[in-house]
Design an enzyme around this catalytic site. Structure first.
Site, PDB file in Angstrom:
ATOM      1  N   ARG A 174      48.583 -45.202  47.730  1.00 25.78           N
ATOM      2  CA  ARG A 174      47.357 -45.891  47.309  1.00 25.78           C
ATOM      3  C   ARG A 174      46.259 -45.836  48.372  1.00 25.78           C
ATOM      4  O   ARG A 174      45.079 -45.958  48.050  1.00 25.78           O
ATOM      5  CB  ARG A 174      47.670 -47.316  46.856  1.00 25.78           C
ATOM      6  CG  ARG A 174      48.405 -47.370  45.523  1.00 25.78           C
ATOM      7  CD  ARG A 174      48.654 -48.799  45.067  1.00 25.78           C
ATOM      8  NE  ARG A 174      49.525 -49.527  45.937  1.00 25.78           N
ATOM      9  CZ  ARG A 174      50.861 -49.485  45.900  1.00 25.78           C
ATOM     10  NH1 ARG A 174      51.456 -48.725  45.006  1.00 25.78           N
ATOM     11  NH2 ARG A 174      51.575 -50.191  46.743  1.00 25.78           N
ATOM     12  N   GLU A 221      57.780 -54.801  53.394  1.00 22.64           N
ATOM     13  CA  GLU A 221      57.992 -56.135  52.799  1.00 22.64           C
ATOM     14  C   GLU A 221      59.196 -56.082  51.857  1.00 22.64           C
ATOM     15  O   GLU A 221      59.922 -57.044  51.701  1.00 22.64           O
ATOM     16  CB  GLU A 221      56.731 -56.558  52.039  1.00 22.64           C
ATOM     17  CG  GLU A 221      56.655 -58.035  51.707  1.00 22.64           C
ATOM     18  CD  GLU A 221      55.465 -58.370  50.811  1.00 22.64           C
ATOM     19  OE1 GLU A 221      54.665 -57.475  50.486  1.00 22.64           O
ATOM     20  OE2 GLU A 221      55.366 -59.553  50.432  1.00 22.64           O
TER      21      GLU A 221
HETATM   22  P1  AMP Z   1      53.484 -53.774  55.004  1.00 25.25           P
HETATM   23  O1  AMP Z   1      54.052 -52.610  55.764  1.00 25.25           O
HETATM   24  O2  AMP Z   1      54.471 -54.896  54.892  1.00 25.25           O
HETATM   25  O3  AMP Z   1      52.159 -54.228  55.580  1.00 25.25           O
HETATM   26  O4  AMP Z   1      53.237 -53.308  53.505  1.00 25.25           O
HETATM   27  C1  AMP Z   1      52.093 -52.607  53.163  1.00 25.25           C
HETATM   28  C2  AMP Z   1      52.409 -51.441  52.259  1.00 25.25           C
HETATM   29  O5  AMP Z   1      53.280 -51.826  51.202  1.00 25.25           O
HETATM   30  C3  AMP Z   1      51.149 -50.937  51.613  1.00 25.25           C
HETATM   31  O6  AMP Z   1      51.213 -49.524  51.552  1.00 25.25           O
HETATM   32  C4  AMP Z   1      51.133 -51.552  50.233  1.00 25.25           C
HETATM   33  O7  AMP Z   1      50.687 -50.643  49.265  1.00 25.25           O
HETATM   34  C5  AMP Z   1      52.590 -51.960  49.976  1.00 25.25           C
HETATM   35  N1  AMP Z   1      52.724 -53.368  49.607  1.00 25.25           N
HETATM   36  C6  AMP Z   1      53.398 -54.322  50.302  1.00 25.25           C
HETATM   37  N2  AMP Z   1      53.361 -55.497  49.695  1.00 25.25           N
HETATM   38  C7  AMP Z   1      52.639 -55.314  48.572  1.00 25.25           C
HETATM   39  C8  AMP Z   1      52.211 -56.189  47.514  1.00 25.25           C
HETATM   40  N3  AMP Z   1      52.535 -57.490  47.496  1.00 25.25           N
HETATM   41  N4  AMP Z   1      51.456 -55.666  46.533  1.00 25.25           N
HETATM   42  C9  AMP Z   1      51.112 -54.363  46.527  1.00 25.25           C
HETATM   43  N5  AMP Z   1      51.473 -53.495  47.505  1.00 25.25           N
HETATM   44  C10 AMP Z   1      52.233 -53.961  48.507  1.00 25.25           C
END
Ligand code: AMP
Length: 173
Positions: free
Chosen positions: A60, A97
């Site tokens: 994305r 996450e």
């Molecule tokens: P993080 O590494 O935990 O900051 O997660 C960010 C990545 O995971 C990004 O590439 C987001 O597209 C995806 N992502 C994580 N949590 C979500 C969420 N609640 N909604 C949509 N995309 C998420």
């Protein structure tokens, strides 16, 4: 600010697994006015930055990174999931996450001293963007900033990324 964009983003509970509230940006991107507003808003915020290349995170991040690189007049580097890039790569693993993952970049994508803007749709725990920073630093690039459409503030991503560079988030939840 950016209320119209915020309204256009859809929440999907328990996707891709229970307990995750997924921020679905497809509903904002399909609206021509809203898509333009998103890219224009990033341009406004970033136009005073000195940026050589945007490093966009699969997948994305590409949807924002590519039009932004075009508008800001800088190059575009793809940070991809493992096994997708055809030439020699380096790799960084990270915790998500919802799971574990890794990112790769071509070894010749960034030259020493180039100023790089990391772009993704959403900042949650910051693991993905931190892996992006580590890849860029291994190639001797400088992180100019990291830009996100959405920041989930409670998850502490901005704190985690502070040692690398500043974070810019259009929408905070
Ligand atoms: P993080 O590494 O935990 O900051 O997660 C960010 C990545 O995971 C990004 O590439 C987001 O597209 C995806 N992502 C994580 N949590 C979500 C969420 N609640 N909604 C949509 N995309 C998420």
């Amino acid at each position: 600010m950016y209320e119209e964009i915020k309204q256009a983003i859809r929440d999907i509970p328990d996707f891709p697994q229970k307990g995750i509230l997924f921020k679905d940006i497809t509903t904002a991107l399909k609206d021509k006015r809203c898509f333009r507003q998103i890219i224009d808003a990033f341009c406004d915020v970033l136009q005073s930055e000195s940026i050589d290349k945007i490093a966009a995170i699969e997948s994305r991040g590409y949807l924002i990174g590519a039009p932004l690189a075009y508008k800001l007049g800088c190059g575009l580097v793809l940070l991809r999931k493992p096994g997708k890039l055809p030439a020699a790569t380096i790799k960084e693993y990270y915790d998500l996450e919802y799971g574990k993952a890794a990112l790769e970049v071509h070894q010749d994508a960034i030259s020493a001293g180039e100023r790089i803007l990391v772009v993704d749709d959403l900042l949650a725990t910051g693991g993905t963007a931190e892996a992006a920073c580590k890849l860029i630093k291994r190639l001797k690039g400088e992180i100019a900033a990291m830009a996100f459409l959405i920041e989930l503030s409670d998850l502490g991503g901005a704190e985690k990324l502070r040692p690398h560079a500043k974070t810019i988030s259009l929408l905070k939840y």
